[in-house]
Design a protein around this motif. Structure first.
Motif, PDB file in Angstrom:
ATOM      1  N   LYS A 132       0.829  -1.202  -0.035  1.00 25.49           N
ATOM      2  CA  LYS A 132      -0.027   0.013  -0.047  1.00 25.49           C
ATOM      3  C   LYS A 132       0.829   1.312   0.054  1.00 25.49           C
ATOM      4  CE  LYS A 132      -3.773  -2.278   2.427  1.00 25.49           C
ATOM      5  NZ  LYS A 132      -4.473  -2.315   3.939  1.00 25.49           N
ATOM      6  N   LYS A 133       2.171   1.079   0.420  1.00 29.68           N
ATOM      7  CA  LYS A 133       3.021   2.195   0.465  1.00 29.68           C
ATOM      8  C   LYS A 133       3.956   2.421  -0.685  1.00 29.68           C
ATOM      9  CE  LYS A 133       1.542   2.424   4.754  1.00 29.68           C
ATOM     10  NZ  LYS A 133       0.838   3.697   5.533  1.00 29.68           N
ATOM     11  N   ILE A 134       3.334   2.744  -1.997  1.00 31.50           N
ATOM     12  CA  ILE A 134       3.898   2.710  -3.133  1.00 31.50           C
ATOM     13  C   ILE A 134       4.251   3.985  -4.017  1.00 31.50           C
ATOM     14  CG2 ILE A 134       3.419   0.304  -3.734  1.00 31.50           C
ATOM     15  CD1 ILE A 134       1.581   1.296  -5.599  1.00 31.50           C
ATOM     16  N   ASN A 135       3.455   5.067  -3.212  1.00 34.41           N
ATOM     17  CA  ASN A 135       3.474   6.502  -4.097  1.00 34.41           C
ATOM     18  C   ASN A 135       4.421   7.319  -3.359  1.00 34.41           C
ATOM     19  OD1 ASN A 135       1.535   5.650  -5.828  1.00 34.41           O
ATOM     20  ND2 ASN A 135      -0.235   5.970  -4.142  1.00 34.41           N
ATOM     21  N   PHE A 136       5.756   7.206  -3.842  1.00 31.04           N
ATOM     22  CA  PHE A 136       6.890   8.007  -3.114  1.00 31.04           C
ATOM     23  C   PHE A 136       7.756   8.639  -4.193  1.00 31.04           C
ATOM     24  CE2 PHE A 136       5.957   4.624  -0.102  1.00 31.04           C
ATOM     25  CZ  PHE A 136       6.053   5.340   1.174  1.00 31.04           C
ATOM     26  N   ASN A 137       8.302   9.664  -3.828  1.00 32.26           N
ATOM     27  CA  ASN A 137       9.396  10.286  -4.852  1.00 32.26           C
ATOM     28  C   ASN A 137      10.323   9.268  -4.806  1.00 32.26           C
ATOM     29  OD1 ASN A 137       8.575  13.309  -4.942  1.00 32.26           O
ATOM     30  ND2 ASN A 137       7.941  13.009  -3.080  1.00 32.26           N
ATOM     31  N   ASP A 138      11.032   9.592  -6.008  1.00 29.70           N
ATOM     32  CA  ASP A 138      12.203   8.646  -6.345  1.00 29.70           C
ATOM     33  C   ASP A 138      13.463   9.004  -5.637  1.00 29.70           C
ATOM     34  OD1 ASP A 138      13.847   6.983  -7.414  1.00 29.70           O
ATOM     35  OD2 ASP A 138      13.877   7.877  -9.420  1.00 29.70           O
ATOM     36  N   ASN A 139      13.500   8.656  -4.115  1.00 25.96           N
ATOM     37  CA  ASN A 139      14.615   8.804  -3.447  1.00 25.96           C
ATOM     38  C   ASN A 139      15.258   7.531  -2.740  1.00 25.96           C
ATOM     39  OD1 ASN A 139      12.661   8.817  -1.459  1.00 25.96           O
ATOM     40  ND2 ASN A 139      13.925  10.038  -0.262  1.00 25.96           N
ATOM     41  N   ILE A 140      14.662   6.331  -3.362  1.00 24.36           N
ATOM     42  CA  ILE A 140      15.217   5.350  -2.661  1.00 24.36           C
ATOM     43  C   ILE A 140      16.402   4.866  -2.417  1.00 24.36           C
ATOM     44  CG2 ILE A 140      14.585   2.541  -2.678  1.00 24.36           C
ATOM     45  CD1 ILE A 140      11.928   3.073  -3.867  1.00 24.36           C
ATOM     46  N   ILE A 141      17.386   5.069  -3.741  1.00 27.16           N
ATOM     47  CA  ILE A 141      18.608   4.413  -3.873  1.00 27.16           C
ATOM     48  C   ILE A 141      19.533   5.601  -3.057  1.00 27.16           C
ATOM     49  CG2 ILE A 141      20.462   4.560  -5.626  1.00 27.16           C
ATOM     50  CD1 ILE A 141      18.157   2.682  -6.287  1.00 27.16           C
ATOM     51  N   ASP A 142      19.142   6.676  -2.980  1.00 28.75           N
ATOM     52  CA  ASP A 142      19.789   7.758  -1.964  1.00 28.75           C
ATOM     53  C   ASP A 142      19.730   7.161  -0.652  1.00 28.75           C
ATOM     54  OD1 ASP A 142      21.224  10.047  -1.242  1.00 28.75           O
ATOM     55  OD2 ASP A 142      19.525  11.246  -1.483  1.00 28.75           O
ATOM     56  N   VAL A 143      18.625   6.961  -0.298  1.00 27.19           N
ATOM     57  CA  VAL A 143      18.315   6.463   1.060  1.00 27.19           C
ATOM     58  C   VAL A 143      18.944   5.133   1.305  1.00 27.19           C
ATOM     59  CG1 VAL A 143      16.365   5.695   2.716  1.00 27.19           C
ATOM     60  CG2 VAL A 143      16.114   7.945   1.333  1.00 27.19           C
ATOM     61  N   VAL A 144      18.630   4.161   0.657  1.00 22.70           N
ATOM     62  CA  VAL A 144      19.297   3.048   1.017  1.00 22.70           C
ATOM     63  C   VAL A 144      20.877   2.988   0.963  1.00 22.70           C
ATOM     64  CG1 VAL A 144      19.639   0.562  -0.067  1.00 22.70           C
ATOM     65  CG2 VAL A 144      17.371   1.524   0.008  1.00 22.70           C
ATOM     66  N   GLY A 145      21.365   3.805   0.224  1.00 21.52           N
ATOM     67  CA  GLY A 145      22.790   3.800   0.035  1.00 21.52           C
ATOM     68  C   GLY A 145      23.265   4.547   1.424  1.00 21.52           C
ATOM     69  N   GLU A 146      22.628   5.466   1.972  1.00 23.45           N
ATOM     70  CA  GLU A 146      23.016   6.121   3.114  1.00 23.45           C
ATOM     71  C   GLU A 146      22.808   5.211   4.362  1.00 23.45           C
ATOM     72  OE1 GLU A 146      24.631   8.971   3.769  1.00 23.45           O
ATOM     73  OE2 GLU A 146      24.549   9.641   1.622  1.00 23.45           O
ATOM     74  N   PHE A 147      21.666   4.439   4.391  1.00 20.11           N
ATOM     75  CA  PHE A 147      21.457   3.433   5.355  1.00 20.11           C
ATOM     76  C   PHE A 147      22.425   2.307   5.376  1.00 20.11           C
ATOM     77  CE2 PHE A 147      18.912  -0.250   6.765  1.00 20.11           C
ATOM     78  CZ  PHE A 147      18.634   0.344   8.113  1.00 20.11           C
TER      79      PHE A 147
END
Length: 540
Positions: A7-22
């Motif tokens: 259900k949580k699929i409408n996001f701005n495209d910042n996944i790569i950035d966040v996962v990299g920092e994480f």
């Protein structure tokens, strides 16, 4: 849990950035290129499902929770979370909470910052994603991939400075008097080219994570996009970013191939002549646009420093004839023009490549929507395994999916394919059959390792054999001499093993299998549309 995540699929495209920092915060070494490949290729990108499956792919234990802002204080850090900022959903990271202060990753500024607990609570969407870092298992190819990538980057970064140094020393040995000036001026040109390249790349992909990090809108006075998209960012239709790239490129080329004494006398004067552009750029950014571009300011600083070098070399200017000056200037202008023409042709190609990347993301989604994989599979040619004496592995009797893989022991792609199949099998997603391609001809280089592996399969249990297969492909990288040191050849029934090799070889010829790896799913040939490492999406 998955229904909740989907259900949580409408996001701005910042996944790569966040996962990299994480990953950095969690001290997990996975190259960002692998992060991009796994997440961007996920059919549910950009959603939390793609993040969950990424960590599951590496066998990293994870959990999702829905603590309130008050419960967060008990400690879930670091963790990925969801924030709502100005009505838009973003992924973010909570690094720590100390008292009333939350340190989190600002998804718009691309940096960590502190905010009050109450202020954070207004953005927080009551979901955290955590991992158990001790469960991390590296991809076997990760180290090699990172090393190769680092080596290529290092070569690009040091080649030109080394070339400048070598030429400067050579000229110094031959009696040149301006070696230090030559070195400084060219090194500045090199740094200028790197900065100008970033500005040109902005034209190709202005959503690039690195660009947004370095030159994002970190405050109201800093906004590269506002400057670079303004009318004053070009002259007679030519972008200043292109002019800067051509200028520094031509300086380096002429500097490396020209006489160092003449070069360091003429071109600091050229830099002085174009210095009024520095005043224009600073005025335009500060007064007209009222925003600063960090890259642009960096370019101005380099141009100013190069112009100042004229006051060191000016005493030599009288030694340069007008004809020599004109010749060098003509070569410089001609070189700049050729580079500009090349740039005009290359930028659209790179823009198309970026566009293709986005199209590919949409294509990945389509491949797995509405049972697309299974519908496509049933349209493929099927084969019969009747009378085929293969190796059979069945760990989960409740799984209906059987993958059959045909491998060559010396095939690099087979190594990668076997690794992905092995992971799916270990996770209980599939059962699989293994066909080892070889003849019984002792001149066939495949024969010895295939005979050896089959002998291990006959004499040992499944776990031991699969470990041997893993070591053959991954640990020993298909080196037979290293392999037999750990796995001595057991006593074998030569006739029994040769009969099995002949059975598998005959089946491969009858079904016209000429390339490895060849993969079948429930007897159907895996379509070329899908790669072996994408099977995890179909079976999840």
């Amino acid at each position: 849990m998955i229904d909740f995540i989907q259900k949580k699929i409408n996001f701005n495209d910042n996944i790569i950035d966040v996962v990299g920092e994480f990953l950095k915060l969690s001290h997990i070494e996975i190259d960002l290129a692998i992060v991009e490949k796994e997440i961007l290729n996920h059919p549910e990108y950009p959603s939390l499902v793609s993040i969950v499956d990424f960590f599951e792919y590496f066998d990293i234990e994870y959990g999702t929770f829905s603590p309130s802002i008050e419960q967060l204080i008990e400690g879930f850090f670091p963790c990925i979370t969801q924030l709502q900022i100005n009505g838009e959903m973003y992924f973010s990271i909570i690094q720590s909470i100390n008292g009333d202060l939350v340190k989190y990753y600002d998804p718009k500024l691309h940096e960590f910052k502190n905010v009050s607990l109450a202020g954070f609570g207004k953005m927080y969407r009551n979901l955290v994603f955590m991992i158990e870092t001790s469960s991390f298992e590296k991809l076997p190819t990760t180290k090699k991939f990172i090393a190769n990538k680092f080596t290529s980057k290092l070569f690009l970064l040091i080649f030109i400075p080394v070339a400048i140094t070598v030429i400067g020393l050579k000229d110094y040995a031959s009696g040149a008097t301006n070696t230090l000036l030559y070195y400084i001026y060219n090194l500045l040109s090199y740094v200028g080219l790197m900065v100008a390249s970033a500005l040109v790349y902005y034209e190709v992909d202005n959503n690039n994570v690195l660009f947004r990090k370095v030159c994002g809108k970190s405050n109201k006075n800093t906004d590269c996009t506002a400057v670079l998209k303004s009318k004053g960012a070009e002259l007679l239709g030519v972008k200043f970013s292109y002019i800067g790239f051509c200028h520094f490129s031509a300086l380096l080329i002429v500097g490396i191939y020209g006489n160092s004494n003449i070069f360091t006398t003429i071109f600091p004067l050229v830099s002085l002549c174009i210095s009024p552009f520095i005043i224009y750029s600073l005025y335009y950014q500060g007064v007209i646009v009222k925003s600063w571009c960090k890259f642009c300011v960096g370019i101005q600083a380099i141009l100013l420093t190069q112009a100042c070098l004229f006051f060191i070399s000016r005493q030599e200017i009288h030694k340069i004839s007008y004809l020599l000056f004109a010749n060098y200037l003509t070569i410089f202008i001609a070189t700049s023009t050729l580079i500009y023409i090349g740039l005009l042709n290359l930028v659209p190609i790179f823009q198309s490549a970026v566009m293709y990347k986005h199209v590919k993301i949409g294509y990945q989604k389509a491949k797995f929507l509405y049972n697309g994989f299974w519908n496509q599979l049933k349209n493929q040619e099927s084969v019969s395994f009747h009378n085929l004496n293969y190796l059979k592995f069945e760990s989960n009797k409740n799984v209906d999916t059987i993958v059959t893989i045909v491998c060559n022991p010396y095939c690099t792609h087979c190594s990668e394919a076997h690794y992905h199949i092995e992971r799916l099998y270990n996770r209980g997603k599939i059962n699989f059959n293994l066909v080892l391609a070889s003849s019984i001809d002792k001149e066939d280089v495949r024969y010895l390792p295939v005979r050896h592996l089959l002998a291990i399969a006959y004499e040992n249990n499944e776990t031991y054999f699969l470990q041997a297969m893993h070591d053959w492909y991954i640990t020993f990288e298909q080196n037979y001499q290293s392999f037999i040191m750990k796995y001595p050849l057991p006593e074998i029934n030569e006739l029994l093993i040769n009969n099995q090799i002949q059975s598998m070889n005959k089946w491969c010829m009858e079904n016209e299998i000429h390339f490895t790896p060849t993969v079948f799913v429930n007897g159907y040939h895996l379509s070329e549309v899908y790669s072996v490492d994408e099977l995890k999406y179909a079976f999840d």
